[in-house]
Scaffold this active site. Structure first.
Site, PDB file in Angstrom:
ATOM      1  N   TYR A 189       7.025  23.048 -38.324  1.00 41.83           N
ATOM      2  CA  TYR A 189       6.933  24.014 -37.224  1.00 41.83           C
ATOM      3  C   TYR A 189       8.327  24.228 -36.640  1.00 41.83           C
ATOM      4  O   TYR A 189       9.086  23.259 -36.481  1.00 41.83           O
ATOM      5  CB  TYR A 189       5.988  23.462 -36.141  1.00 41.83           C
ATOM      6  CG  TYR A 189       5.954  24.285 -34.878  1.00 41.83           C
ATOM      7  CD1 TYR A 189       4.979  25.256 -34.675  1.00 41.83           C
ATOM      8  CD2 TYR A 189       6.919  24.100 -33.878  1.00 41.83           C
ATOM      9  CE1 TYR A 189       4.970  26.028 -33.528  1.00 41.83           C
ATOM     10  CE2 TYR A 189       6.908  24.874 -32.731  1.00 41.83           C
ATOM     11  CZ  TYR A 189       5.927  25.831 -32.563  1.00 41.83           C
ATOM     12  OH  TYR A 189       5.917  26.603 -31.423  1.00 41.83           O
ATOM     13  N   GLU A 225       8.329  32.219 -33.567  1.00 44.56           N
ATOM     14  CA  GLU A 225       7.686  30.965 -33.971  1.00 44.56           C
ATOM     15  C   GLU A 225       7.345  31.023 -35.455  1.00 44.56           C
ATOM     16  O   GLU A 225       6.826  32.037 -35.926  1.00 44.56           O
ATOM     17  CB  GLU A 225       6.403  30.784 -33.150  1.00 44.56           C
ATOM     18  CG  GLU A 225       5.693  29.478 -33.391  1.00 44.56           C
ATOM     19  CD  GLU A 225       4.362  29.412 -32.636  1.00 44.56           C
ATOM     20  OE1 GLU A 225       4.342  28.864 -31.528  1.00 44.56           O
ATOM     21  OE2 GLU A 225       3.360  29.928 -33.157  1.00 44.56           O
TER      22      GLU A 225
END
Ligand code: GDP
Ligand code: MN
Length: 388
Positions: free
Chosen positions: A101, A189
């Site tokens: 991530y 993101e």
């Protein structure tokens, strides 16, 4: 402005981030053609403005044409948290070894940018954030300093990314920061950022929120096909001097004054409906302003009834009534209009409305009864609420 995944990936690609080849498709046939060009296996991905698509059945691998037809057919029209899937992104499938991530956003309280990186990316990142926040490494970035390659390398090491992924991930992080800053995003993101079985690091999902107020310095946003239908309508409204915000309900709202417009949105939800927009026509609700407001709302396909809630203080209700009558002459308004006019010259206004004897307009005496009526009309089944 939130981008859907493939728009976010197009935006990432401009900054040199490694994404997989893919194509958008709106029908099963288009999906098939796209997969044929890309080569199997492919991933079929729902393009909606919400996360958790994987868990909702909106992301599927297809090994061949038969599987593709099945998945594309199932995903198109799927309801994911209230968003109906109308577009797919067909992407060449990646062999994943590990899922990570990475993100940048603004930490308002620290007055600094914040990067977060984790070795435990994928569909469970929310659980990781809640149950094991230590598993997410954080770094504040001062906009005056920017993000150096060394700082990026330190961050990915601290996050515990596998050694073979660190160099690639750090490079991606530097590019992602550039894209976040130069591209005027509020959020970028990547989840998952993956290490492939071939040892490459790639971007497999993109979540991007752009700062609408920066649109004036990004002519490329228009080319990138990233303007949603709602954003287009917001721009149309702005060009007409209206303060309009698109919402996702079915009752179109026109009110004068931000306070009354907000209360109207509230009353509509109180009686079980949902507003399609917030629209404050301000202190100058004259004939042209009303006509413009109705035109903007009418261009929203999800509007099934329109609630006009005007309190005449400085604004004269008779002007508002004339505006509505004029708008009905000029624009083919598809929904019925529920009208609550009170205050200055309200009697004259009601006389004007009665004279037109249009079955498009329904007058109600109070804000509550008007909201009830509008919600009732919006829930009538059919392509558009109410009689045509
Ligand atoms: P989200 O659920 O809305 O965040 O959608 P994602 O794009 O993140 O996809 C969800 C999950 O699908 C990912 O975490 C991956 O595990 C899986 N996935 C996505 N693309 C691929 C791919 O190319 N190959 C494989 N094997 N899995 C994929
Ligand atoms: Mn994801």
């Amino acid at each position: 402005m939130d981008l859907v995944e493939y728009q976010g990936k197009q935006y990432f690609a401009r900054y040199g981030l490694p994404i997989s080849p893919g194509e958008a498709a709106d029908t099963v046939a288009e999906a098939q053609a796209a997969a044929g060009r890309l080569g199997y296996p492919v991933v079929v991905k729902a393009q909606v403005q919400t996360g958790g698509r994987g868990k909702a059945g909106g992301v599927k691998l297809a090994a061949d044409g038969a599987e593709l037809t099945e998945h594309a057919g199932n995903i198109l029209g799927l309801d994911i948290k209230g968003h109906i899937v109308r577009r797919l992104w067909i992407e060449k499938a990646t062999d994943i070894a590990r899922e990570y991530y990475a993100s940048f956003t603004l930490d308002r309280s620290a007055k600094l940018h914040l990067s977060m990186v984790s070795a435990r990316g994928g569909v469970e990142i929310e659980t990781v954030a809640e149950e094991d926040p230590e598993a997410i490494a954080r770094l504040h970035v001062n906009p005056l300093d920017g993000l150096s390659s060394e700082a990026a390398a330190e961050l990915v090491a601290r996050a515990g990314l596998d050694p073979e992924a660190r160099e690639g991930a750090a490079e991606i992080l530097v590019k992602l920061y550039e894209c976040y800053i130069d591209g005027d995003a509020d959020l970028v993101e990547i989840n998952p950022l993956v290490l492939t079985t071939d040892g490459e690091v790639r971007v497999l999902d993109a979540k991007v929120t752009l700062d609408d107020d920066a649109a004036f310095r990004h002519p490329e946003w228009a080319e990138m096909d990233i303007m949603s239908e709602a954003t287009e309508r917001e721009r149309l409204a702005k060009s007409k001097g209206l303060s309009y915000i698109a919402l996702d309900g079915s009752v179109g709202i026109i009110a004068n004054g931000a306070g009354l417009a907000m209360s109207t949105v509230d009353v509509v939800s109180q009686v079980g409906g949902s507003a399609a927009n917030f629209l404050d026509v301000g202190g100058a609700a004259d004939v042209q302003v009303m006509a413009n407001a109705l035109e903007v709302i009418n261009s929203d396909p999800s509007v099934r009834s329109i609630l006009v809630n005007i309190f005449g203080g400085i604004v004269r209700c008779d002007d508002v009534a004339r505006g509505i009558v004029k708008a009905l002459e000029e624009v083919d308004i598809s929904s019925q209009i529920v009208l609550r006019l009170d205050g200055t010259n309200a009697l004259e206004a009601h006389r004007i409305i009665d004279e037109t004897a249009s079955d498009k307009i329904i007058s109600e005496g109070t804000m509550l009864s008007a909201a009830r009526r509008a919600v009732e009309l919006a829930s009538v089944p059919g392509p558009q609420g109410g009689a045509k």
